[in-house]
Design a protein around this motif. Structure first.
Motif, PDB file in Angstrom:
ATOM      1  N   VAL A 101       0.421  -0.859   0.171  1.00 36.14           N
ATOM      2  CA  VAL A 101       0.166   0.040  -0.297  1.00 36.14           C
ATOM      3  C   VAL A 101       0.767   1.197   0.091  1.00 36.14           C
ATOM      4  CG1 VAL A 101      -2.304   1.341   1.509  1.00 36.14           C
ATOM      5  CG2 VAL A 101      -2.133  -1.250   0.901  1.00 36.14           C
ATOM      6  N   ALA A 102       1.586   1.282   0.862  1.00 31.78           N
ATOM      7  CA  ALA A 102       2.497   2.176   0.639  1.00 31.78           C
ATOM      8  C   ALA A 102       3.804   3.011  -0.124  1.00 31.78           C
ATOM      9  CB  ALA A 102       4.021   2.515   1.936  1.00 31.78           C
ATOM     10  N   PRO A 103       3.461   1.675  -0.632  1.00 32.54           N
ATOM     11  CA  PRO A 103       4.869   2.390  -2.213  1.00 32.54           C
ATOM     12  C   PRO A 103       3.852   2.643  -3.271  1.00 32.54           C
ATOM     13  CG  PRO A 103       5.121   0.487  -1.598  1.00 32.54           C
ATOM     14  CD  PRO A 103       4.255   1.123  -0.620  1.00 32.54           C
ATOM     15  N   ARG A 104       2.491   1.752  -3.118  1.00 32.09           N
ATOM     16  CA  ARG A 104       1.616   2.416  -4.724  1.00 32.09           C
ATOM     17  C   ARG A 104       1.311   3.961  -4.375  1.00 32.09           C
ATOM     18  NH1 ARG A 104      -2.051  -1.569  -4.419  1.00 32.09           N
ATOM     19  NH2 ARG A 104      -3.164  -0.910  -6.385  1.00 32.09           N
ATOM     20  N   ALA A 105       0.888   4.134  -3.195  1.00 33.78           N
ATOM     21  CA  ALA A 105      -0.103   5.461  -2.781  1.00 33.78           C
ATOM     22  C   ALA A 105       0.975   6.519  -2.862  1.00 33.78           C
ATOM     23  CB  ALA A 105      -0.309   5.546  -1.133  1.00 33.78           C
ATOM     24  N   LEU A 106       2.531   5.953  -2.418  1.00 30.86           N
ATOM     25  CA  LEU A 106       3.011   7.295  -2.750  1.00 30.86           C
ATOM     26  C   LEU A 106       3.339   7.308  -3.552  1.00 30.86           C
ATOM     27  CD1 LEU A 106       5.616   9.152  -1.614  1.00 30.86           C
ATOM     28  CD2 LEU A 106       7.125   6.706  -1.103  1.00 30.86           C
ATOM     29  N   GLU A 107       3.913   6.473  -4.767  1.00 31.01           N
ATOM     30  CA  GLU A 107       4.350   6.660  -5.831  1.00 31.01           C
ATOM     31  C   GLU A 107       2.953   7.509  -7.079  1.00 31.01           C
ATOM     32  OE1 GLU A 107       6.601   6.854  -9.416  1.00 31.01           O
ATOM     33  OE2 GLU A 107       7.376   5.671  -7.210  1.00 31.01           O
ATOM     34  N   ALA A 108       1.908   7.215  -6.649  1.00 35.79           N
ATOM     35  CA  ALA A 108       0.890   7.973  -7.213  1.00 35.79           C
ATOM     36  C   ALA A 108       0.434   9.855  -6.754  1.00 35.79           C
ATOM     37  CB  ALA A 108      -0.511   6.825  -6.810  1.00 35.79           C
ATOM     38  N   LEU A 109       0.529   9.819  -5.204  1.00 35.94           N
ATOM     39  CA  LEU A 109       1.463  11.235  -4.582  1.00 35.94           C
ATOM     40  C   LEU A 109       2.088  11.744  -5.446  1.00 35.94           C
ATOM     41  CD1 LEU A 109       0.118  13.076  -2.647  1.00 35.94           C
ATOM     42  CD2 LEU A 109       2.163  12.209  -1.130  1.00 35.94           C
ATOM     43  N   THR A 110       3.131  11.087  -5.480  1.00 37.49           N
ATOM     44  CA  THR A 110       4.436  11.437  -6.262  1.00 37.49           C
ATOM     45  C   THR A 110       4.008  12.456  -7.757  1.00 37.49           C
ATOM     46  OG1 THR A 110       5.696  10.735  -4.917  1.00 37.49           O
ATOM     47  CG2 THR A 110       7.280  11.007  -6.790  1.00 37.49           C
ATOM     48  N   ASP A 111       3.444  11.120  -8.778  1.00 40.17           N
ATOM     49  CA  ASP A 111       3.374  11.355  -9.702  1.00 40.17           C
ATOM     50  C   ASP A 111       2.376  12.412 -10.377  1.00 40.17           C
ATOM     51  OD1 ASP A 111       4.566   9.439 -10.929  1.00 40.17           O
ATOM     52  OD2 ASP A 111       3.760   7.585 -11.116  1.00 40.17           O
ATOM     53  N   TRP A 112       1.138  12.332  -9.255  1.00 38.27           N
ATOM     54  CA  TRP A 112       0.325  13.619  -9.184  1.00 38.27           C
ATOM     55  C   TRP A 112       1.200  15.059  -8.469  1.00 38.27           C
ATOM     56  CZ3 TRP A 112      -1.023  16.360  -5.065  1.00 38.27           C
ATOM     57  CH2 TRP A 112      -2.274  17.507  -4.816  1.00 38.27           C
ATOM     58  N   ALA A 113       1.856  14.977  -7.616  1.00 40.93           N
ATOM     59  CA  ALA A 113       2.503  16.063  -7.115  1.00 40.93           C
ATOM     60  C   ALA A 113       3.364  17.325  -8.864  1.00 40.93           C
ATOM     61  CB  ALA A 113       3.527  15.405  -6.449  1.00 40.93           C
ATOM     62  N   PHE A 114       4.111  15.749  -8.912  1.00 41.97           N
ATOM     63  CA  PHE A 114       4.815  16.580  -9.907  1.00 41.97           C
ATOM     64  C   PHE A 114       3.968  17.117 -11.207  1.00 41.97           C
ATOM     65  CE2 PHE A 114       9.046  14.504  -8.600  1.00 41.97           C
ATOM     66  CZ  PHE A 114       9.227  15.697  -8.557  1.00 41.97           C
ATOM     67  N   ALA A 115       2.758  15.726 -11.945  1.00 42.46           N
ATOM     68  CA  ALA A 115       2.137  16.532 -12.968  1.00 42.46           C
ATOM     69  C   ALA A 115       1.338  18.179 -12.574  1.00 42.46           C
ATOM     70  CB  ALA A 115       1.190  15.207 -13.208  1.00 42.46           C
ATOM     71  N   THR A 116       1.195  17.982 -11.068  1.00 42.38           N
ATOM     72  CA  THR A 116      -0.108  19.525 -10.832  1.00 42.38           C
ATOM     73  C   THR A 116       0.359  20.825 -11.111  1.00 42.38           C
ATOM     74  OG1 THR A 116      -1.788  17.718  -9.954  1.00 42.38           O
ATOM     75  CG2 THR A 116      -1.732  19.954  -9.391  1.00 42.38           C
ATOM     76  N   PHE A 117       2.108  20.735 -10.412  1.00 43.61           N
ATOM     77  CA  PHE A 117       2.655  21.804  -9.394  1.00 43.61           C
ATOM     78  C   PHE A 117       3.981  22.053 -10.860  1.00 43.61           C
ATOM     79  CE2 PHE A 117      -0.206  20.298  -6.098  1.00 43.61           C
ATOM     80  CZ  PHE A 117      -0.585  21.265  -6.243  1.00 43.61           C
ATOM     81  N   ALA A 118       4.703  21.013 -11.312  1.00 44.93           N
ATOM     82  CA  ALA A 118       5.966  21.402 -11.103  1.00 44.93           C
ATOM     83  C   ALA A 118       5.374  22.950 -12.525  1.00 44.93           C
ATOM     84  CB  ALA A 118       6.448  20.054 -12.976  1.00 44.93           C
TER      85      ALA A 118
END
Length: 189
Positions: free
Chosen positions: A119-136
Motif C-alpha cells: 500500500v505505502a509504495p503504491r500510494a507514494l508513487e501515485a502521490l509523487t506522480d500527481w504532485a509533479f504533474a500538478t505543480f511542476a
C-alpha cells in the motif's frame, strides 16, 4: 483549490486491488480514531487522534491546508467486496507547498491491517506522480521524504519509489527525538 485532485488512483496489480487517494472527509473520523490507536503509527508519526473530536479537528486541519494550497492530504482507500464501502488503508500527504518554491515534502502512513501489502509504495508513487504533474509548472522540481533513521520500512518504501537518501537530519527533541533520513526525488527522475 478543491478542484485540484479530487481523486488520485493507483491501478490494481496482479496481487493487489486498486487504490484511491481522496481528500479526508468528516465521515472518515470513526476510521481515523480506530487507526490512530495503533502503537506503531503513534511511534513513527505525529498523528495523535484519541477520539472523534480529535479526528474531526485533524480532518479540519487537513481541509484548511488544502484550501490554503499548502497541504494536500489524502485518505488512501481500497475497495471491499462488491457493494461495500471502500476501506481506509492509509494516508498520503504533499506538504509545504509555497508559491514559487521548488521543493515540498511528502509523507504517508499505512494502517496496521494493510501493512506488508504494498500500500505505502503504491500510494507514494501515485502521490509523487500527481504532485509533479500538478505543480511542476509552478516550479516544483524536488520532493523530500523524511523519516527517523530507525524506521527501516519507510527507508525501503522511499528507495522503492526512487527517493534517494540525501542526508541525515540531527534529532530535534521533543518533536524529533531521533536523527532522521532525508530522501529526495527530483522531477523526471
Amino acid at each position: 483549490m478543491d478542484k485540484i485532485a479530487a481523486r488520485i488512483t493507483s491501478d490494481a496489480t496482479p496481487t493487489a486491488p486498486a487504490l484511491v487517494l481522496r481528500p479526508w472527509q468528516p465521515a472518515d473520523a470513526p476510521a481515523l480514531v480506530e487507526l490512530g490507536q495503533d502503537a506503531a503509527l503513534r511511534r513513527w508519526t505525529s498523528m495523535a487522534v484519541d477520539d472523534e473530536a480529535g479526528a474531526a479537528d485533524w480532518i479540519r486541519t487537513q481541509r484548511r491546508g488544502r484550501e490554503a494550497g499548502t497541504r494536500f492530504a489524502f485518505a488512501v482507500l481500497e475497495p471491499r467486496e462488491q457493494g461495500a464501502a471502500e476501506r481506509v488503508v492509509g494516508h498520503a500527504v504533499l506538504n509545504g507547498l509555497a508559491p514559487g518554491a521548488s521543493s515540498a515534502e511528502v509523507g504517508y502512513w499505512t494502517a496496521a491491517h494493510a501493512r506488508g501489502r504494498g500500500v505505502a509504495p503504491r500510494a507514494l508513487e501515485a502521490l509523487t506522480d500527481w504532485a509533479f504533474a500538478t505543480f511542476a509548472g509552478a516550479g516544483l522540481t524536488r520532493l523530500e521524504l523524511l523519516h527517523q533513521v530507525d524506521n527501516t520500512a519507510s527507508c525501503r518504501v522511499a528507495e522503492k519509489c526512487g527517493y534517494v537518501l540525501g542526508g541525515i537530519l540531527p534529532a530535534a527533541p521533543p518533536a524529533y527525538p531521533r536523527d532522521g533520513h532525508v530522501h529526495v526525488r527530483t522531477h523526471g527522475a
